[in-house]
Design an enzyme around this catalytic site. Structure first.
Site, PDB file in Angstrom:
ATOM      1  CG  HIS A   1      35.948  48.427  43.068  1.00 24.58           C
ATOM      2  ND1 HIS A   1      35.387  48.867  41.891  1.00 24.58           N
ATOM      3  CD2 HIS A   1      35.110  47.487  43.556  1.00 24.58           C
ATOM      4  CE1 HIS A   1      34.268  48.220  41.680  1.00 24.58           C
ATOM      5  NE2 HIS A   1      34.070  47.368  42.674  1.00 24.58           N
TER       6      HIS A   1
HETATM    7  C1  T46 Z   1      31.400  45.853  41.577  1.00 15.29           C
HETATM    8  C2  T46 Z   1      31.349  45.791  40.101  1.00 15.29           C
HETATM    9  C3  T46 Z   1      31.120  44.387  39.583  1.00 15.29           C
HETATM   10  C4  T46 Z   1      25.408  53.544  42.915  1.00 15.29           C
HETATM   11  O1  T46 Z   1      24.960  54.695  43.128  1.00 15.29           O
HETATM   12  N1  T46 Z   1      24.798  52.456  43.467  1.00 15.29           N
HETATM   13  C5  T46 Z   1      25.238  51.192  43.264  1.00 15.29           C
HETATM   14  O2  T46 Z   1      24.643  50.242  43.800  1.00 15.29           O
HETATM   15  C6  T46 Z   1      26.407  50.993  42.429  1.00 15.29           C
HETATM   16  C7  T46 Z   1      26.936  49.592  42.184  1.00 15.29           C
HETATM   17  C8  T46 Z   1      27.006  52.088  41.884  1.00 15.29           C
HETATM   18  N2  T46 Z   1      26.508  53.339  42.114  1.00 15.29           N
HETATM   19  C9  T46 Z   1      27.152  54.504  41.475  1.00 15.29           C
HETATM   20  C10 T46 Z   1      28.556  54.800  41.936  1.00 15.29           C
HETATM   21  C11 T46 Z   1      29.216  55.382  40.711  1.00 15.29           C
HETATM   22  O3  T46 Z   1      28.964  56.773  40.664  1.00 15.29           O
HETATM   23  O4  T46 Z   1      27.257  54.209  40.080  1.00 15.29           O
HETATM   24  C12 T46 Z   1      28.458  54.721  39.550  1.00 15.29           C
HETATM   25  C13 T46 Z   1      29.259  53.625  38.864  1.00 15.29           C
HETATM   26  O5  T46 Z   1      29.756  52.712  39.873  1.00 15.29           O
HETATM   27  P1  T46 Z   1      31.227  52.073  39.799  1.00 15.29           P
HETATM   28  O6  T46 Z   1      32.160  53.045  39.187  1.00 15.29           O
HETATM   29  O7  T46 Z   1      31.556  51.561  41.159  1.00 15.29           O
HETATM   30  O8  T46 Z   1      30.957  50.857  38.772  1.00 15.29           O
HETATM   31  P2  T46 Z   1      31.907  49.625  38.440  1.00 15.29           P
HETATM   32  O9  T46 Z   1      31.346  48.997  37.230  1.00 15.29           O
HETATM   33  O10 T46 Z   1      33.326  50.022  38.424  1.00 15.29           O
HETATM   34  O11 T46 Z   1      31.705  48.618  39.700  1.00 15.29           O
HETATM   35  C14 T46 Z   1      30.440  48.035  39.960  1.00 15.29           C
HETATM   36  C15 T46 Z   1      30.149  48.035  41.467  1.00 15.29           C
HETATM   37  O12 T46 Z   1      30.261  49.377  41.969  1.00 15.29           O
HETATM   38  C16 T46 Z   1      31.095  47.158  42.246  1.00 15.29           C
HETATM   39  O13 T46 Z   1      30.612  46.953  43.560  1.00 15.29           O
HETATM   40  O14 T46 Z   1      31.835  44.916  42.230  1.00 15.29           O
HETATM   41  O15 T46 Z   1      30.412  46.689  39.489  1.00 15.29           O
END
Ligand code: T46
Length: 136
Positions: free
Chosen positions: A49
């Site tokens: 993303h």
């Molecule tokens: C990024 C990279 C480096 C939350 O509820 N609060 C939060 O602050 C974050 C970051 C995530 N979440 C929830 C949303 C999803 O259900 O945690 C779950 C996993 O998040 P995501 O799939 O977005 O994780 P990554 O590792 O793909 O991405 C994350 C960050 O979301 C993003 O901003 O830049 O790490």
């Protein structure tokens, strides 16, 4: 693409090492949110993303992982394996994280609260938005 690393000052002595992260001193924004990734799986790739506004700084506290950053023109792979430096990630940069070591702990400092509306999770939409913003 300009990749920005921030080198932290390490306070070290015979007891060990200490790094302090402070708003607008060694971190170029007000820290509104801190999160960390751990128990990451070696073969898993995540991220996929970009953010519309969010700016972040990623620091590997333990172990290592790789980031692929893509600004729509260029893709760059970066190894993070040093807790004495942070990778600054601006908005409108597509990111993928992979090659996590078993012991990896990845800390991320963010300038905003979590907001799903700020995510662009579709790569074609990301490219369209980049192209639209560069049109005169
Ligand atoms: C990024 C990279 C480096 C939350 O509820 N609060 C939060 O602050 C974050 C970051 C995530 N979440 C929830 C949303 C999803 O259900 O945690 C779950 C996993 O998040 P995501 O799939 O977005 O994780 P990554 O590792 O793909 O991405 C994350 C960050 O979301 C993003 O901003 O830049 O790490």
């Amino acid at each position: 693409m300009d990749i920005k690393f921030i080198q932290f000052q390490t306070h070290g002595d015979d007891r060990g090492s200490l790094v302090a992260l402070e708003d607008h001193k060694n971190i170029p924004f007000t820290i509104k949110r801190v999160y960390y990734l751990f128990n990451t799986q070696e073969k898993v790739r995540r991220g996929f993303h970009a953010h519309k506004k969010l700016k972040q700084l990623a620091v590997v506290l333990k172990g290592s992982c790789r980031f692929m950053l893509d600004d729509g023109k260029e893709k760059i792979e970066i190894l993070l394996d040093n807790p004495e430096q942070g990778l600054y990630i601006e908005s409108f940069v597509w990111r993928e994280m992979f090659d996590f070591s078993e012991d990896c702990v990845l800390l991320v400092l963010a300038d905003s609260f979590y907001d799903e509306a700020d995510y662009i999770r579709d790569y074609d939409k990301f490219l369209r938005e980049i192209n639209d913003s560069t049109k005169i």
